[in-house]
Design an enzyme around this catalytic site. Structure first.
Site: not given
Ligand code: AMP
Ligand code: MG
Length: 535
Positions: A110, A112, A210, A280
Site C-alpha cells: 500500500g 506507505g 498498480r 507493486d
Molecule cells: P518500494 O518497493 O520501495 O516502492 O516500497 C515498497 C513498499 O514500502 C510500499 O508499500 C511503500 O509505500 C513502502 N515504503 C517504502 N518506504 C517507506 C517509508 N519510508 N515509509 C513508509 N512506507 C514506505
Molecule cells: Mg513502490
C-alpha cells in the site's frame, strides 16, 4: 479562439475525486498501521512539516494543470505541496495494494508514504491524479516512517521529468519541496543511521493503479472489490475498451501487456534500469513508476543493476527487465483470473507480450542503427554481434550510439579512421587491444554495408539515429552532484539538469559537460554506481 484561462489560485482547481467516491473505502479513519480489508483506500491527512521551501517545479506539468509560474513560485504552492494544507476540493487518501517483492508474495504493502490529493480535471478535460510522496505516515506504512529524504526525492523528481522528455512513458513530477525537517536513514543498512534533509515530491499521473492493487484483493478472496476496481479502471483509464464484461477484461489485459512491453523497450533503448520491478511498482497504464534505486547504464552491461539490495541475485538487472515484465504480467493474470476464468485466453494474451516486445525491440534497434526497417536475416545477427562487442570492453552506451551516427560510411576506410568518432565512448583505453579493434571494425564494416543496402541519404540516417539515441541522460553521477549541492542549500544544479534534460536529443551550447562519460571518481562512489532501497 480565446486563450485558456489560467488559474490564479490553487483553490480554483477543478477536482473530481472519483476514486474515493466510487470505490469501497476503509471505514476506519484513524491513522494507525494495520491490515485493511475489502477497501481500495483509507482517508488520511498529510503530516505538517516545519518550514517547507521550494526547490524546483516542472513548468510542463504546471502547464497541463493550468498553473501559472507566479502560482508555482508562491508560498501557497509550497504549503500545499509540502502537505501543510489542502486546497479546496482536495480529499487526501492512501491506497491499498499488495505485491510480489523480488519474486515472493509480500502481502499488503500500500501507499506507505504516498498520499493522493485527488484528481484534477484540467481545462482540456484531462484527469490527473496528484500524489505527495514522503508526506507522512499512513495505515500502510508498516514499520517505516512515511517520509522521504532529499536525495531520493531529487532523483525521483529529475528522473521522471527526464524520462518524459526522452519519450518514455512515465509518471510525472510537479514539485520538489524541502520540508525543513530531518529524516533518519541507514543508507546501506550497515548500522550507520544518519540524519538527512527531508523532502516531498508531488507526482502526477492519470492514475497510480498498480498490478498490486488487483493482487491484494485476489489474494484475500475479495472478488467483489476486485471487480469494482477493474470496472472503475476500465471506465476511468480505458474508456475506449467499452463497458466492462469478461471479453473487455481480457482486452484490457492484452492492452496492459502491450503497454508494458513498449515501456520496457524504451527502457532498453535509453539504458534505464528500474532496479525494483516488484509487482507493486508496475503501473497498469504502462508508466514507469516509483523511482527508487534506479540507474542509467554507463558501460553497456546486460548484467548490471544499480540496486545493492539485489546484488546477489541481480533479478532486476538490465538484461532481465523484459523477462521480469513477462513474469509480472503472469501475476496480474493470476489476479484477474477470477473475473475471466479462462486460463487459455489469459495465456494467449501473455504470449502476445513476447511478440509485441520482440517487434518493438526490433523497430527500436533499427532506429538506433538508423535503418528504415528491421530486416530479420541481416539485422538479427548484426544486433547480436553488436551487443556482444559492446560488452567486450567498457563502452559507454549513450556515447557509442550517438557517435555511431558520425562514422564515415566508407568500408574502405582504415580501422583508425572508422573508430575515431567512437573513441570517447571507452572507459579504459588499454582495453582496446588489436583483437578488440579488429572485431569492432569487422562489425562496423558489416554495419556500413547494411546502411548502404538500406539506401537512404546519410543525413536521414543520422537524423533517425539522433532521435532514438539521446545525447543527455540523467547519468548517475550527475544526479549525485545535484544532490550534493542541494544538501548544501544550492539548488542550481537540480534546476540546470531539469533544463538540459528537457531536450535530451539536441546539442546544447555550453552543456557538453553533461554529455560526458562518468568520471573515474564516480566509479565506486555510493549514490553514483551503488544504491540501496533506503530512500
Ligand atoms: P518500494 O518497493 O520501495 O516502492 O516500497 C515498497 C513498499 O514500502 C510500499 O508499500 C511503500 O509505500 C513502502 N515504503 C517504502 N518506504 C517507506 C517509508 N519510508 N515509509 C513508509 N512506507 C514506505
Ligand atoms: Mg513502490
Amino acid at each position: 479562439m480565446t486563450p485558456a484561462k489560467k488559474k490564479s489560485r490553487l483553490d480554483d482547481l477543478n477536482f473530481d475525486n472519483r476514486f474515493i467516491r466510487e470505490l469501497p473505502g476503509d471505514p476506519d479513519s484513524t491513522n494507525t498501521r494495520r491490515q485493511v480489508f475489502n477497501a481500495c483506500y483509507s482517508r488520511v491527512l498529510p503530516t505538517s512539516v516545519a518550514s517547507p521551501y521550494n526547490i524546483a517545479y516542472s513548468k510542463e506539468v504546471a502547464a497541463f494543470l493550468d498553473l501559472p509560474a507566479s502560482l508555482c513560485e508562491s508560498e501557497e504552492f509550497v504549503q500545499i505541496f509540502s502537505g501543510n494544507r489542502l486546497a479546496a476540493g482536495m480529499e487526501s487518501y492512501a491506497t491499498c495494494y499488495g505485491g510480489h517483492q523480488f519474486g515472493n508474495w509480500a502481502g499488503q504493502l500500500g501507499d506507505g508514504r504516498a498520499i493522493n490529493l485527488g484528481d484534477v480535471i484540467n481545462q482540456r478535460g484531462e484527469r490527473w491524479t496528484l500524489q505527495l510522496k514522503g508526506a507522512g505516515l499512513t495505515p500502510y506504512s508498516r514499520s517505516a516512517d512515511g517520509l522521504a529524504v532529499l536525495r531520493s526525492s531529487v532523483r525521483e523528481f529529475l528522473c521522471s521529468e527526464a524520462m518524459h522528455h526522452l519519450g518514455v512513458p512515465t509518471t510525472r513530477a510537479l514539485s520538489l519541496i524541502g520540508t525543513g525537517e530531518t529524516v533518519i536513514r541507514d543508507m546501506f543498512y550497515d548500522g550507520n543511521p544518519q540524519e538527512e534533509p527531508g523532502a516531498v515530491v508531488c507526482r502526477v499521473a492519470p492514475s497510480f493503479t498498480r498490478f498490486g492493487h488487483f493482487q491484494i484483493f485476489t489474494s484475500r478472496g475479495e472478488v467483489a472489490s476486485l471487480k469494482q476496481l477493474l470496472d472503475y479502471t476500465l471506465r476511468t483509464d480505458f474508456p475506449h475498451l467499452g463497458e466492462p464484461s469478461p471479453a473487455v477484461y481480457l482486452a484490457w489485459f492484452e492492452e496492459v501487456c502491450r503497454r508494458t512491453a513498449e515501456m520496457i523497450v524504451h527502457w532498453q533503448r535509453v539504458g534505464f534500469v528500474h532496479g525494483v520491478m516488484n509487482t507493486d511498482n508496475m503501473s497498469v497504464l504502462g508508466l514507469t513508476i516509483d523511482y527508487g534505486p534506479y540507474g542509467w547504464l554507463e558501460n553497456f552491461d546486460l548484467n548490471w543493476t544499480p540496486n545493492t539490495t539485489d546484488a546477489a541475485e541481480r533479478r532486476y538487472r538490465y538484461g532481465n527487465q523484459p523477462s521480469i515484465g513477462y513474469w509480472n504480467l503472469g501475476q496480474l493474470a493470476n489476479a484477474i483470473f477470477p473475473l475471466i476464468e479462462q486460463v487459455e485466453l489469459l495465456q494467449q494474451a501473455i504470449t502476445s507480450y513476447k511478440k509485441t516486445y520482440e517487434q518493438s525491440w526490433q523497430r527500436m534497434m533499427a532506429d538506433k542503427l538508423g535503418l528504415q526497417a528491421f530486416e530479420h536475416t541481416t539485422d538479427s545477427p548484426l544486433c547480436t554481434e553488436l551487443l556482444t562487442v559492446l560488452q567486450l570492453v567498457e563502452t559507454d552506451m549513450t556515447i557509442f550510439y550517438r557517435r555511431l551516427a558520425e562514422i564515415t560510411l566508407n568500408a574502405e576506410s582504415t580501422d583508425e579512421e572508422l573508430m575515431r568518432p567512437l573513441l570517447d565512448a571507452y572507459y579504459v583505453p588499454e582495453q582496446l587491444t588489436a583483437d578488440y579493434q579488429a572485431r569492432l571494425c569487422l562489425w562496423l564494416r558489416a554495419y556500413i554495408k547494411r546502411v548502404q543496402a538500406d539506401g537512404q541519404p546519410d543525413a536521414q540516417r543520422r537524423e533517425r539515429m539522433n532521435a532514438a539515441n539521446p545525447l543527455y541522460v540523467l547519468r548517475n553521477y550527475l544526479a549525485q552532484l545535484a544532490i550534493d549541492k542541494a544538501g548544501q542549500g544550492d539548488f542550481s544544479l537540480v534546476n540546470e539538469l531539469l533544463d538540459v534534460l528537457r531536450h535530451p536529443y539536441d546539442e546544447q551550447p555550453d552543456k557538453g559537460k553533461f554529455a560526458e562519460k562518468r568520471p573515474d571518481w564516480a566509479r565506486q562512489r555510493a549514490g553514483c554506481s551503488m544504491l540501496s532501497c533506503s530512500s
